[in-house]
Motif scaffolding. Structure first.
Motif, PDB file in Angstrom:
ATOM      1  N   SER A  48       0.807  -1.220   0.000  1.00  0.00           N
ATOM      2  CA  SER A  48       0.000   0.000   0.000  1.00  0.00           C
ATOM      3  C   SER A  48       0.842   1.274   0.000  1.00  0.00           C
ATOM      4  O   SER A  48       0.311   2.366  -0.212  1.00  0.00           O
ATOM      5  N   TYR A 156      -0.885  -0.230  -4.619  1.00  0.00           N
ATOM      6  CA  TYR A 156      -0.724   1.225  -4.576  1.00  0.00           C
ATOM      7  C   TYR A 156      -1.271   1.869  -5.841  1.00  0.00           C
ATOM      8  O   TYR A 156      -1.967   2.887  -5.789  1.00  0.00           O
ATOM      9  N   SER A 159      -5.140   1.853  -5.844  1.00  0.00           N
ATOM     10  CA  SER A 159      -5.713   2.859  -4.947  1.00  0.00           C
ATOM     11  C   SER A 159      -5.498   4.272  -5.497  1.00  0.00           C
ATOM     12  O   SER A 159      -6.371   5.137  -5.364  1.00  0.00           O
TER      13      SER A 159
END
Length: 201
Positions: A48, A156, A159
């Protein structure tokens, strides 16, 4: 063709921003606080959190300044850059730009769709090829301030694209990326993100 021209125009606008040259050696010490999330050399092990190793110095400096100044909201970085000068941030960016990024693997089930989107776009939706701005190898365009993407974590990237789609990420080249993400499906976003994770020079 129109999207490529827009891409180039935004890149030329970004080249108008000027920063003090960063000092990678000085930046190494200043980046110590970043290592918990982004790894000591910028190769984050946490999907993330973005990998910063090998990222373009101009792009990364701009992002750090935007985060510090509140133009880009990253909750996990609240207060971390407070009190850092533009030179400090340029030094940190130079350090990460000097590091070698690692590459992950592409989900084989998403390979063909991801490759198609990255290299040729989605013609029926008017989505330009990602490679037009981020280069065929994912190295980005450092002079124009377009980020390197190759090897970046799928999670990542997913998102980030969804944040562009919802408008919650709205700094930098947001308008262009918001337009692209707005017309991509979740599957298309996941496929191109997975392809990028395995992309290298």
């Amino acid at each position: 063709m129109k999207k490529v021209i827009v891409c180039l125009m935004i890149g030329m606008t970004w080249m108008g921003f000027s920063y003090a040259a960063g000092d990678a050696a000085s930046g190494q010490g200043k980046a110590a606080v970043c290592s918990g999330c982004h790894g000591g050399d910028g190769n984050s092990m946490i999907p993330s959190f973005p990998k910063l190793a090998g990222q373009g110095e101009v792009y990364l400096t701009r992002q750090l300044i935007d985060i510090r100044d509140g133009a880009r909201n990253v909750a996990e970085m609240t207060g971390i850059l407070t009190g850092r000068s533009d030179q400090d941030l340029a030094d940190i960016a130079a350090y990460y730009a000097s590091q070698k990024g690692t590459v992950g693997a592409t989900n084989p089930d998403l390979l063909e769709l991801g490759r198609q989107i990255y290299r040729a776009g989605i013609a029926e939706k008017g989505v330009a090829a990602c490679s037009a701005c981020h280069s065929p190898t994912g190295a980005g365009n450092p002079q124009a301030g377009f980020p390197a993407l190759g090897g970046q974590h799928t999670a990542y990237l997913v998102s980030t694209l969804k944040a562009y789609r919802t408008g919650t990420r709205n700094n930098g080249q947001a308008v262009m990326m918001q337009q692209v993400a707005a017309i991509m499906s979740d599957k298309e976003i996941e496929a191109v993100a997975s392809y990028i994770q395995g992309l290298s020079e």
